[in-house]
Design an enzyme around this catalytic site. Structure first.
Site, PDB file in Angstrom:
ATOM      1  N   GLU A   1     -13.214  -1.922  11.482  1.00 52.14           N
ATOM      2  CA  GLU A   1     -12.962  -1.106  10.296  1.00 52.14           C
ATOM      3  C   GLU A   1     -13.984  -1.351   9.195  1.00 52.14           C
ATOM      4  O   GLU A   1     -14.553  -0.411   8.636  1.00 52.14           O
ATOM      5  CB  GLU A   1     -11.555  -1.390   9.768  1.00 52.14           C
ATOM      6  CG  GLU A   1     -11.200  -0.637   8.508  1.00 52.14           C
ATOM      7  CD  GLU A   1      -9.805  -0.960   8.010  1.00 52.14           C
ATOM      8  OE1 GLU A   1      -9.430  -0.432   6.958  1.00 52.14           O
ATOM      9  OE2 GLU A   1      -9.085  -1.735   8.671  1.00 52.14           O
TER      10      GLU A   1
ATOM     11  N   ASP B   1      -8.702  -8.556   3.735  1.00 52.46           N
ATOM     12  CA  ASP B   1      -8.498  -7.437   4.663  1.00 52.46           C
ATOM     13  C   ASP B   1      -9.654  -7.308   5.638  1.00 52.46           C
ATOM     14  O   ASP B   1     -10.525  -6.459   5.459  1.00 52.46           O
ATOM     15  CB  ASP B   1      -8.327  -6.142   3.851  1.00 52.46           C
ATOM     16  CG  ASP B   1      -7.843  -4.974   4.696  1.00 52.46           C
ATOM     17  OD1 ASP B   1      -7.410  -5.196   5.832  1.00 52.46           O
ATOM     18  OD2 ASP B   1      -7.892  -3.837   4.196  1.00 52.46           O
TER      19      ASP B   1
ATOM     20  N   GLU C   1       0.817  -1.209   0.000  1.00 50.32           N
ATOM     21  CA  GLU C   1       0.000   0.000   0.000  1.00 50.32           C
ATOM     22  C   GLU C   1       0.856   1.267   0.000  1.00 50.32           C
ATOM     23  O   GLU C   1       0.587   2.235   0.715  1.00 50.32           O
ATOM     24  CB  GLU C   1      -0.955  -0.005   1.203  1.00 50.32           C
ATOM     25  CG  GLU C   1      -1.931  -1.155   1.188  1.00 50.32           C
ATOM     26  CD  GLU C   1      -2.909  -1.121   2.352  1.00 50.32           C
ATOM     27  OE1 GLU C   1      -4.089  -1.422   2.123  1.00 50.32           O
ATOM     28  OE2 GLU C   1      -2.485  -0.804   3.479  1.00 50.32           O
TER      29      GLU C   1
END
Length: 832
Positions: free
Chosen positions: A400, A372, A295
């Site tokens: 998240e 993820d 990332e």
């Protein structure tokens, strides 16, 4: 031995703000039970965990049962009414021989409670503190069982990862600002850090990485290294070690070198020097956490070095001090979606080919699933492919992708789908929990790490009920075979008291919460259909595709799902051991709840249930919403049994969740109905007879606005005021039968303004509200009209007559133009 309860109902405690978490030490009736009158603490150093254990015991006995136990340090108390706390070695020195205590593992403890004589002995001081918290947990749950047992951790690594930034913000933080950093430096007042250490120790968590994995190199400047020493001092009395995240390019960006090549001698020397300086200030630092070449983060691949060479750079610097490198296996780059063999889920498997090349103090930190932190994923196959490398599982207490603490989602049942999964390596039992603890492949290191973004909010995580996930994480890190419902019930009793109705109600809500969230967001293994390009919160299924991030659904007009088979797809299924690979390769043996993870199918494909994929989508989303509606009803039944402050705070969040679950349901169902053209067999999708579209009302000062993504507004249209200083009105005549309804308004609450709305019937105000969710809810706010900002508010028991006039007045504020989507009048029992 399980808890023995003798309380049916208890008087309420005063209002609480959540700061004490599950360590409230709330008063209980004494009931003539035997309690120690003395506490013997076998260490006089005030900053030692044993000394702290004595203080906790004294405070706990006073808080729970109102008794005062004297504390002594000078000698071993021979009285039969004493609690003795210390290490096994300290006991033997002070008290003589010790019988019946088995050899303990590091951090393990022995607890013996016979009559009012209590022995709490640790293999080390941290273990003794854990034993003290165990005893207090028993007392706080009304448990006076006579016990003698040893408890040892399943693994040495039981860490949390904070994602705090140097400026005081927190990436994916939903509970306020950082308790560690502000304005580029360590905060002056570290009292909240000590309170956090207390919570962590009580859950047997032994280390905290205090800064973001997307690390800022300035953490390593001289002043901040002094600050790290102060943080370590605040954590140490509770046996919690500090760890830090590193930016791989620090030698260049901070150190002034012209390279960060891990094999360059100047880089090696620079990191060795930095490590020496840190250990001078923090002699017991746990180690480093490194995110590299993922990332956009720098790493060894920049110089054509392997990830093992990058990890070993830090391992060698740490080795003299006994430190550990937690090296994240979350390493991937953007992919070409037009390549049907491309698959982000395969990215971590490159570590398989480095097995055996890592130093002994390197631990690969592997996310539980290959993508993820999704609502459901298959177990990462990497766990089954590293025989000579230590591993730890990475979980996420921070929700998240799972409601961001604004939705109730109890996570351990999700985690257990991975921890209890048998990977059948070499056709032998190979539970993930036995792999990460090192037992299966005979590794010395291993364990768990969890992203836990606590903040300055008194609830720590942004919501009272979310704290169950932090408590449960610690319990499962200690013993991953533990039962998620039993853990939950311990937490409920410690947090909300011993009332049986409270226990049963919160248990039911919590255990139903993850399946409900999965149902109304993304199911059949399609992943969480949130907006992955923006806030990771509300619905946006299209955002998964047409980009390089690799969380693809590959949905088109007739088909959906990733083909990850060896025979025709990306080959991902072949990365598992033979038995598991065969199960996932075959569509007939793939579990329905992971079908779309492994197979690309028609919407009309029949599941094992007999339903088509598309009908399952429709039904599941309605079922999930129906369950979510019950949470508020159940919580309301506890009014008077829980203090008003916490009851109101949780009620506000559950009320919001009832509405946002419907927003999720409608968005996902409308999206796939529009894409597939296949109607809902029960005629629910797109059919809302009790709604009035805002754009169909008589507008003055309002105008129509096309919402993007389209499915996050009914019929894709909302209304906004024509300017930011114009009050808007929307008026209509009601054509519903005369009776009492629940009046619902769907609106958008944007960041950057706090609009006000009033609602009138025949000129009489029946409701008013303020668009201030950015101040009242934990999730990341949005500056757009979308699935993140979409919100429903309900006014219950509104009597109307056919022909009444409804008027809504919207007053914009800042950049928020008082947006409205629709109004609904719901008869008794109708969810909408």
């Amino acid at each position: 031995m399980r808890v023995l309860f003798f309380f049916a109902t208890l008087s309420l405690v005063s209002a609480e703000n959540g700061l004490d978490g599950w360590l409230r030490y709330a008063p209980l009736p004494y009931n003539d039970q035997k309690l120690p009158a003395h506490i013997v603490v076998l260490n006089t150093t005030e900053a030692s965990p044993v000394y702290v254990a004595g203080a906790e015991l004294q405070n706990g006995l006073k808080g729970i049962y109102g008794t005062h136990a004297e504390v002594s340090h000078e000698q071993c108390e021979n009285s039969s009414s004493a609690a003795i706390v210390g290490t096994v070695e300290q006991y033997q020195i002070a008290c003589g021989s010790l019988n019946g205590v088995p050899e303990l593992d590091e951090d393990g403890f022995w607890l013996s409670t016979w009559g009012n004589k209590v022995q709490i002995l640790g293999q080390n001081e941290r273990g003794a503190l854990y034993g003290a918290f165990e005893y207090l947990s028993m007392l706080a749950q009304g448990n006076f069982s006579e016990v003698s047992y040893a408890s040892n951790p399943s693994a040495a690594i039981r860490w949390v990862n904070q994602w705090d930034n140097m400026d005081g913000s927190i990436e994916r933080g939903y509970g306020g600002s950082s308790i560690f950093f502000k304005n580029g430096a360590v905060v002056d007042d570290l009292s909240r850090v000590t309170q956090y250490a207390r919570l962590l120790a009580s859950a047997r968590i032994n280390a905290a990485v205090v800064n973001n994995v997307n690390a800022n190199a300035t953490l390593l400047d001289q002043e901040n290294m002094k600050g790290l020493g102060r943080i370590a001092d605040a954590l140490r009395p509770y046996g919690v070690q500090i760890g830090i995240s590193l930016n791989f390019a620090s030698p260049e960006t901070l150190g002034g070198l012209d390279t960060f090549d891990p094999l360059d001698s100047s880089v090696i020397k620079w990191w060795s020097n930095i490590t020496d300086q840190i250990y001078q200030r923090v002699p017991d630092m746990a180690g480093y956490l490194v995110k590299a070449n993922s990332e956009g983060q720098p790493g060894p691949l920049t110089y054509n070095r392997t990830l093992a060479q990058g990890a070993n750079l830090f391992a060698k610097a740490l080795h003299p001090y006994g430190g550990i490198v937690m090296f994240r296996a979350f390493v991937y780059n953007q992919l070409n979606e037009s390549n049907w063999k491309a698959d982000r889920a395969k990215a971590a498997m490159e570590f398989k080919y480095l097995d055996g090349e890592f130093e002994e103090n390197v631990v690969l930190q592997i996310k539980y699933g290959p993508i993820d932190f999704q609502v459901r994923e298959p177990t990462s196959p990497l766990f089954a492919n590293l025989f000579n490398t230590s591993t730890a599982i990475e979980l996420e207490v921070t929700q998240e992708y799972l409601g961001q603490q604004s939705h109730l989602v109890y996570l351990p049942p999700l985690w257990k789908t991975v921890l209890d999964f048998d990977l059948r390596v070499d056709h032998k039992p190979s539970l993930v929990r036995d792999i990460i603890t090192g037992r299966r492949f005979n590794r010395k290191l291993g364990g768990s790490a969890a992203v836990v973004n606590v903040g300055s909010n008194t609830t720590w995580l942004g919501g009272h009920l979310s704290m169950s996930n932090l408590y449960a994480y610690g319990r499962l890190a200690w013993d991953p075979a533990d039962d998620s419902q039993s853990i939950l019930q311990d937490w409920i009793r410690l947090t909300f008291g011993l009332d049986r109705t409270v226990l049963d109600t919160i248990t039911q809500m919590s255990m139903e919460s993850w399946p409900a969230y999965e149902n109304y967001t993304g199911n059949l293994g399609i992943q969480t259909l949130t907006d992955i390009l923006y806030t990771h919160y509300g619905p946006n299924p299209a955002s998964q595709d047409n980009n390089g991030w690799g969380q693809w659904t590959r949905a088109d007009h007739t088909t959906i799902g990733m083909d990850r088979t060896v025979s025709n797809g990306t080959g991902f299924s072949g990365q598992y051991p033979t038995e598991i690979a065969a199960m996932y390769e075959n569509i007939d043996t793939t579990p329905d709840n992971l079908l779309l993870w492994f197979h690309h199918v028609n919407y009309t494909h029949r599941l094992h249930s007999g339903k088509t994929v598309i009908q399952h989508f429709y039904d599941a989303h309605y079922s999930g919403v129906e369950t979510a509606q019950t949470f508020l009803v159940q919580w309301d039944s506890l009014k008077g049994k829980i203090d008003d402050e916490r009851h109101k705070a949780v009620r506000r969040q559950l009320d919001y969740q009832t509405g946002h679950s419907i927003i999720w349901r409608d968005a996902i169902n409308d999206f796939y109905y529009n894409l597939s053209g296949i109607p809902d067999a029960l005629n629910r999708v797109g059919h809302h007879p009790w709604r009035i579209e805002a754009e169909s009302m008589l507008l003055d000062g309002y105008k129509q606005y096309t919402v993007n993504p389209f499915e996050t507004a009914a019929k894709s249209i909302a209304i906004v005021t024509i300017s930011n200083d114009t009050v808007g009105t929307a008026t209509t005549r009601l054509n519903f039968p005369s009776e009492t309804y629940d009046l619902v308004v769907n609106y958008y609450d944007l960041y950057g303004g706090q609009s006000r709305w009033q609602i009138y019937l025949n000129g009489k105000q029946v409701g008013e509200w303020l668009g201030n969710s950015e101040n009242t809810f934990s999730h990341t706010p949005s500056i757009y009209l979308d699935g993140h900002s979409a919100t429903r508010i309900k006014f219950r028991g509104v009597k109307i007559n056919k022909g009444d006039t409804l008027k809504i007045v919207g007053t914009p504020d800042g950049v928020e133009p008082a947006p409205l989507d629709y109004v609904a009048f719901l008869p008794q029992g109708v969810i909408d």
